[in-house]
Enzyme design. Structure first.
Site, mmCIF file in Angstrom:
data_model
loop_
_atom_site.group_PDB
_atom_site.id
_atom_site.type_symbol
_atom_site.label_atom_id
_atom_site.label_comp_id
_atom_site.label_asym_id
_atom_site.label_seq_id
_atom_site.Cartn_x
_atom_site.Cartn_y
_atom_site.Cartn_z
ATOM 1 N N HIS A 26 3.848 -14.383 -7.311
ATOM 2 C CA HIS A 26 2.605 -14.788 -6.641
ATOM 3 C C HIS A 26 1.404 -13.992 -7.192
ATOM 4 C CE1 HIS A 26 3.487 -11.024 -4.764
ATOM 5 N NE2 HIS A 26 2.713 -11.177 -3.709
ATOM 6 N N GLN B 15 12.498 -4.046 -6.874
ATOM 7 C CA GLN B 15 11.856 -4.865 -7.909
ATOM 8 C C GLN B 15 11.626 -4.111 -9.226
ATOM 9 O OE1 GLN B 15 9.185 -8.071 -6.918
ATOM 10 N NE2 GLN B 15 7.551 -6.958 -7.899
ATOM 11 N N TRP C 93 -0.909 -7.647 -6.525
ATOM 12 C CA TRP C 93 -1.282 -6.685 -7.557
ATOM 13 C C TRP C 93 -0.130 -5.756 -7.957
ATOM 14 C CZ3 TRP C 93 -3.437 -6.448 -11.733
ATOM 15 C CH2 TRP C 93 -3.784 -5.254 -12.364
ATOM 16 N N HIS D 267 0.837 -1.197 0.000
ATOM 17 C CA HIS D 267 0.000 0.000 0.000
ATOM 18 C C HIS D 267 0.876 1.251 0.000
ATOM 19 C CE1 HIS D 267 -3.806 -2.125 1.768
ATOM 20 N NE2 HIS D 267 -3.176 -2.852 0.865
HETATM 21 C C1 UDX Z 1 -0.275 -7.939 -0.728
HETATM 22 C C2 UDX Z 1 -1.039 -9.023 -1.422
HETATM 23 O O1 UDX Z 1 -0.287 -10.196 -1.443
HETATM 24 C C3 UDX Z 1 -1.472 -8.642 -2.791
HETATM 25 O O2 UDX Z 1 -2.153 -9.714 -3.395
HETATM 26 C C4 UDX Z 1 -2.359 -7.462 -2.729
HETATM 27 O O3 UDX Z 1 -2.767 -7.084 -4.028
HETATM 28 C C5 UDX Z 1 -1.609 -6.347 -2.057
HETATM 29 O O4 UDX Z 1 -1.133 -6.770 -0.788
HETATM 30 P P1 UDX Z 1 2.363 -8.352 -1.422
HETATM 31 O O5 UDX Z 1 2.165 -9.805 -1.188
HETATM 32 O O6 UDX Z 1 3.423 -7.680 -0.680
HETATM 33 O O7 UDX Z 1 0.999 -7.533 -1.227
HETATM 34 O O8 UDX Z 1 2.622 -8.217 -3.012
HETATM 35 P P2 UDX Z 1 2.619 -7.030 -4.007
HETATM 36 O O9 UDX Z 1 1.293 -6.413 -4.155
HETATM 37 O O10 UDX Z 1 3.224 -7.583 -5.240
HETATM 38 O O11 UDX Z 1 3.583 -5.924 -3.378
HETATM 39 C C6 UDX Z 1 4.936 -6.131 -3.111
HETATM 40 C C7 UDX Z 1 5.708 -4.835 -3.305
HETATM 41 O O12 UDX Z 1 7.002 -5.012 -2.732
HETATM 42 C C8 UDX Z 1 5.899 -4.488 -4.770
HETATM 43 O O13 UDX Z 1 5.719 -3.098 -4.963
HETATM 44 C C9 UDX Z 1 7.348 -4.870 -5.054
HETATM 45 O O14 UDX Z 1 7.989 -4.039 -5.997
HETATM 46 C C10 UDX Z 1 7.996 -4.712 -3.696
HETATM 47 N N1 UDX Z 1 9.125 -5.658 -3.573
HETATM 48 C C11 UDX Z 1 8.913 -6.972 -3.333
HETATM 49 C C12 UDX Z 1 10.391 -5.170 -3.734
HETATM 50 O O15 UDX Z 1 10.600 -3.973 -3.996
HETATM 51 N N2 UDX Z 1 11.428 -6.039 -3.615
HETATM 52 C C13 UDX Z 1 11.286 -7.352 -3.367
HETATM 53 O O16 UDX Z 1 12.308 -8.057 -3.275
HETATM 54 C C14 UDX Z 1 9.970 -7.843 -3.226
#
Ligand code: UDX
Length: 472
Positions: free
Chosen positions: A364, A349, A367, A15
């Site tokens: 996974h 990322q 979003w 978020h």
């Molecule tokens: C969660 C839920 O899993 C997801 O389904 C929902 O839509 C939002 O909340 P999360 O599991 O953390 O989020 O996944 P994601 O929504 O992909 O967000 C992860 C964030 O962390 C991304 O912005 C990604 O760029 C960042 N990230 C992740 C990094 O910068 N580095 C990493 O090594 C891993």
């Protein structure tokens, strides 16, 4: 009068990333922004993602300040508390803390708050806004398709339909503007999944509160800003009831790549050596590297890591693999020894995905990860875990056709042979691979066009700001 937005964020990476990007865009448009999330966020979250490292004092973003709210988790003694207790325990404390920010006559010499924007999972924010008579908008941090699914679940009789058909997981639902979707692919909170039931009650309760809230969505007093873009989900945006005010303004990415440098190169303070993984990527030709990462919340179990290790060895392709926490089951194979594989515990990322060497993202389908991959034109292999991810992967595989959904076994584990098959499909020379790569390229262009000057999301945001200025 210059508007002063209070942006309130549920304290998770997924978020914070899009809301910070929105904060920068609002500042760019001349508004004041106070960004608020819990004091404990940086302690509780993965240390690499401390948002307190965001350069709030940067002269380019001097209209943006960070003003934390207290959620009672600030003393650092809550390590053992479960994440989902948070929602039950902290509401009063948050409400009280937020009320004092939102009602202050001025904040750090800036004018009083005129508008509140908040992310999902913290419906108590709308209570504070309503109490203080402040207008508000929700930033929906999932696809618009999910908004439509939840909306129709709570308002359109779909709750009963799902309940009476949930024994048949292949039962197909038809929602306005959404391709037919089977019960098994709905967000995990809407279908019985024994392994996730302890979360279901709390999270579904929060969604219910958001969607049945008289003050907001159900009462149509609120604007819903969506981190998506019109072309990507045009069926939903054109069919959803206009009085719901659902407006796409994305992709909102945590990166300098899309907004012309207003964000610093990397808002995430690395625990890993950034140079090491970017240099690793520099060594490989275009579209050759497999990138594996599963967001900021999920951890893979030992059996799954073992299967990944086997598949990466057998595929013979270079890879960059983010393994958060304990590396149980991760077998450092000969690829790592030969220097064709790299294990890290966190990375920026968006920088990785926008590197030309990356040819496939094993994800996974959270979003943000999905949208970041779309904006970078990287094809995906989806291995959903929970929440919206099972629906997101269907959109990738069946609607946008820029990736594939991996088939897991009865035990929920993706076998190495299946992962190798998916890798071959996505990265190999076959017809499907070509089609997926072409689609990924097409979606990248559309994503980029939507946020450039005059693009659909850009105009939506400008009009949103203008409308607020007129009414305040
Ligand atoms: C969660 C839920 O899993 C997801 O389904 C929902 O839509 C939002 O909340 P999360 O599991 O953390 O989020 O996944 P994601 O929504 O992909 O967000 C992860 C964030 O962390 C991304 O912005 C990604 O760029 C960042 N990230 C992740 C990094 O910068 N580095 C990493 O090594 C891993």
């Amino acid at each position: 009068m210059v508007d002063h937005f209070l942006l309130v964020c549920y304290p998770v990476q997924s978020h914070i990333n899009p809301l910070l990007n929105l904060a920068c865009r609002l500042v760019h448009a001349g508004a004041y922004v106070t960004f608020s999330t819990s004091i404990a966020a940086h302690k509780r979250m993965f240390p690499a993602s401390s948002m307190l490292d965001f350069p709030f004092n940067d002269p380019h973003i001097s209209h943006l300040i960070y003003f934390p709210y207290s959620d009672g988790y600030d003393d650092g003694n809550n390590e053992t508390k479960q994440q989902f207790n948070y929602f039950l325990e902290t509401r009063d404390m948050c409400r009280c803390s937020l009320r004092s920010i939102a009602s202050a006559p001025s904040i750090d010499g800036r004018p009083a708050i005129t508008f509140i924007i908040y992310t999902i999972m913290i419906p108590w924010v709308s209570e504070v806004a309503a109490e203080l008579g402040l207008p508000m908008a929700l930033l929906w941090t999932q696809p618009a398709t999910l908004f439509s699914i939840y909306y129709h679940y709570f308002h359109g009789g779909y709750k009963e339909l799902i309940a009476s058909n949930c024994d048949d997981q292949s039962y197909s639902l038809q929602l306005p503007g959404v391709s037919p979707i089977s019960i098994r692919d709905l967000p995990s909170y809407l279908v019985p999944k024994p392994e996730l039931d302890k979360f279901k009650e709390v999270f579904l309760g929060l969604f219910e509160e958001m969607f049945l809230n008289e003050r907001t969505t159900a009462g149509f007093h609120e604007i819903v800003l969506v981190n998506s873009f019109h072309d990507l989900e045009h069926g939903v945006f054109t069919s959803i009831d206009a009085k719901l005010n659902v407006i796409p303004i994305g992709p909102l990415l945590p990166s300098s790549s899309i907004d012309g440098g207003i964000l610093p190169e990397n808002i995430v303070k690395e625990t890993n050596d950034v140079k090491a993984y970017m240099e690793f990527l520099n060594r490989w030709p275009a579209n050759s590297v497999i990138y594996l990462s599963f967001g900021s919340i999920s951890f893979m179990k030992k059996e799954q890591n073992t299967e990944f290790s086997l598949a990466l060895r057998d595929s013979g392709r270079p890879y960059l693999w983010v393994v958060r926490g304990a590396k149980e089951g991760v077998e450092v194979n000969e690829n790592v020894e030969k220097g064709t594989g790299l294990l890290i515990s966190w990375c920026s990322q968006v920088d990785v995905l926008s590197h030309s060497a990356v040819g496939c993202f094993v994800t996974h389908c959270g979003w943000n990860s999905t949208l970041e991959s779309i904006a970078s034109g990287v094809p995906m292999i989806g291995l959903p875990q929970w929440s919206d991810q099972s629906t997101n992967v269907e959109l990738v595989d069946g609607t946008w056709k820029n990736g594939v959904k991996a088939k897991v076994g009865e035990d929920g584990v993706l076998r190495s042979s299946e992962l190798c098959r998916c890798l071959e499909t996505v990265m190999g020379d076959g017809e499907r691979g070509n089609e997926i790569r072409e689609n990924a390229k097409m979606w990248k262009e559309k994503a980029s066009m939507s946020v450039m000057d005059g693009g659909s999301s850009d105009l939506n945001l400008i009009n949103f700001i203008k409308d607020i200025a007129k009414s305040t």
